[in-house]
Design an enzyme around this catalytic site. Structure first.
Site, short mmCIF file in Angstrom:
data_model
loop_
_atom_site.label_atom_id
_atom_site.label_comp_id
_atom_site.label_asym_id
_atom_site.label_seq_id
_atom_site.Cartn_x
_atom_site.Cartn_y
_atom_site.Cartn_z
N SER A 127 133.99 -74.50 43.38
CA SER A 127 133.18 -74.14 44.55
C SER A 127 131.71 -74.18 44.18
O SER A 127 131.35 -74.01 43.00
CB SER A 127 133.55 -72.73 45.03
OG SER A 127 132.59 -72.21 45.93
N TYR A 185 135.41 -63.89 43.55
CA TYR A 185 135.79 -65.28 43.86
C TYR A 185 134.93 -66.27 43.06
O TYR A 185 135.46 -67.20 42.43
CB TYR A 185 135.62 -65.52 45.36
CG TYR A 185 135.78 -66.95 45.81
CD1 TYR A 185 137.03 -67.51 46.02
CD2 TYR A 185 134.66 -67.74 46.06
CE1 TYR A 185 137.18 -68.81 46.48
CE2 TYR A 185 134.79 -69.04 46.51
CZ TYR A 185 136.05 -69.58 46.72
OH TYR A 185 136.18 -70.88 47.15
#
Length: 288
Positions: free
Chosen positions: A183, A196
């Site tokens: 990400s 995350y």
């Protein structure tokens, strides 16, 4: 589905909506664009088998359909989103390819081993491994990240990358590929997704380490680092969707159809001299 021309003509504002995690694509308004109408396959993955975690919806679904259009058979692992998974299977079969659906919890290493074995038994080979499944639970304060949340995030987002890859390696051979979804948050952090982002940073290090381990076996390992992409996880995780994706230079969120071609490139011979690298599909955000 959004048409690509419509995406490019105007900045999108998504209507407010809410789902429970992990989210369902069929309930989204609007539904994401999976593949451009003008995307033409050219047999880049003909005769290959791809194993994709989180392949029932979002980026995973789009990757599965693109791979199928390029000639690959697909095995998809998903948690419990049966309706989305069956729709993805239909889309793959419309491309003339076979699709194996495997439902289960990737946090369970025994399940991961069984899923890989089922794929190999069905298709007799595994050529492309896509580690993609993930969850996130936004928290603006570190103190609000409970131990339960912390463990679930790490057990879902990084442990299965080890479980699945370890199980698949005996079946991978020269020329095969592993693609890991990380990400943009791994490269610039996130004030509301600290746990995350940490798992996505771990995926970056895992990808680079594994690429070095497997280089002599001529198995390539790369990653894709998406920015804000319109997927079920977004609807199930965030409020204020009308602002989603507007804080990058292109001032809009991306569609899965704009991410999946990067996976096709990394899975095919077009990227034969690339390993340990990441493609950033993030609307123009500059990251290191």
């Amino acid at each position: 589905m959004f048409k690509y021309a419509e995406i490019m003509k105007k900045k999108q504002t998504f209507p407010e909506q809410k789902q429970n995690l992990p989210g369902n694509e069929y309930m989204m308004t609007p539904e994401p664009e999976i593949i451009r109408e003008n995307y033409t396959g050219s047999g880049k993955l003909l005769g290959k088998t791809a194993f994709i975690t989180g392949g029932d919806s979002g980026i995973g679904r789009s990757v599965a359909v693109h791979f199928a259009r390029e000639g690959a058979n697909i095995a998809i692992v998903y948690l419990k989103e049966d309706k989305d998974a069956k729709e993805t299977k239909d889309l793959i079969e419309k491309e003339g390819q076979q699709c194996l659906l495997i439902s289960g919890d990737l946090k369970d290493e025994k399940f991961c081993r069984a899923a890989i074995k089922k794929c190999h038994t069905t298709f007799k080979n595994i050529n492309i491994l896509v580690n993609n499944a993930a969850v996130h639970f936004p928290q603006n304060e570190l103190e609000k990240i409970t131990n339960v949340q912390l463990h679930k995030t790490f057990e879902t987002n990084i442990y299965p990358f080890f479980y699945i890859t370890k199980a698949a390696l005996p079946f991978l051979k020269e020329g095969d590929t592993i693609i890991n979804t990380t990400s943009v948050t791994a490269f610039r952090g996130s004030e509301h997704l600290a746990d995350y982002a940490s798992t996505k940073g771990a995926i970056v290090s895992f990808t680079r380490s594994l690429s070095s381990m497997l280089a002599k076996r001529k198995i390539r390992v790369n990653g894709v680092a998406p920015g804000p992409i319109w997927t079920p996880l977004i609807v199930a995780s965030f409020d204020k969707l009308s602002e989603f994706g507007k804080d990058n230079p292109m001032e809009r969120a991306g569609q899965p159809s704009e991410v999946a071609p990067a996976y096709v490139f990394l899975a095919s011979e077009d990227s034969s001299y690339i390993t340990g690298q990441f493609i950033h599909v993030n609307g123009g955000e500059l990251v290191g």
